[in-house]
Design a protein around this motif. Sequence first.
Motif, PDB file in Angstrom:
ATOM      1  N   LYS A 103     -12.143   0.936  -0.387  1.00 13.88           N
ATOM      2  CA  LYS A 103     -11.827   2.073   0.483  1.00 13.88           C
ATOM      3  C   LYS A 103     -12.988   3.051   0.457  1.00 13.88           C
ATOM      4  N   GLU A 160       0.867  -1.193   0.000  1.00 15.40           N
ATOM      5  CA  GLU A 160       0.000   0.000   0.000  1.00 15.40           C
ATOM      6  C   GLU A 160       0.896   1.233   0.000  1.00 15.40           C
ATOM      7  N   ASP A 161       0.674   2.140  -0.971  1.00 16.07           N
ATOM      8  CA  ASP A 161       1.537   3.325  -1.052  1.00 16.07           C
ATOM      9  C   ASP A 161       1.079   4.445  -0.110  1.00 16.07           C
ATOM     10  N   GLY A 214      -4.352   0.630  -6.655  1.00 17.81           N
ATOM     11  CA  GLY A 214      -3.781   1.892  -7.135  1.00 17.81           C
ATOM     12  C   GLY A 214      -2.404   2.168  -6.568  1.00 17.81           C
TER      13      GLY A 214
END
Length: 239
Positions: free
Chosen positions: A102, A9-10, A55
């Motif tokens: 999310k 997860e960025d 993403g």
Amino acid sequence: MTKHVTIVEDDPDVRSLLTRSLGADGYQVTALENGDGIDAMIAAGHVDLVILDIGLPDVDGLTITQQIRRNSDVAIIIVSGRGDLADRVVGLEIGADDYITKPFEPREILARVRSVLRRDARARCGTPALSEHHVCYEFDDWVLDATTHTLSDSAGRPVVLTSGEYRMLEALVTRANRVLSRDQLMDACYGNNAPAFDRSIDVCVGRLRRKLNDDARNPRIIRTVRNGGYIFATRVTRI
Ligand code: CA
């Protein structure tokens, strides 16, 4: 054994929320900003589940899912934005086990994680066609299939048990966390055909410990109770 969840997860806030929630629920967590090196990690070590954001800046989560699926059937949950229905469908088609959108509540992700890990353990349990009637027990990294009388390790590899060893293990697993005397175990394993050799229970426990990689000098799974017998001292879940 503690399940190991790897998060890719960025977004640092989401990453730390996931790390904290899963850590508090007893999982071992590795958090990564991107998918670099995840294949090697899965191949080398012990990853039970990957939570993968779709993403990501360079290589996106769907591409990473495809990459992982070339060599591994590790459990994968993809995380997508609310509008990305197409991505979720593609994700499931290319082999993700579940998805979550999310924003999510920590307890929602915990519920998904538990359910995916449970399914993963179930998949290792016997023939899917028979699964309704299958009785399996999961403990640590092991699955004992009480229908086919097989024990499998975390990778689903069968461990060969003699019929005596199977009966002993079944007796222990189905009476976990209770002290069992040698007589009770003798009954469970041999019924009326108990051998005269009264050390046979200890010998069988010794062999089972070796097969379960349980340290004989300091056993963690099958513990010896002084003047009592034995106790199967780990959590058993019927799956
Ligand atoms: Ca992201």
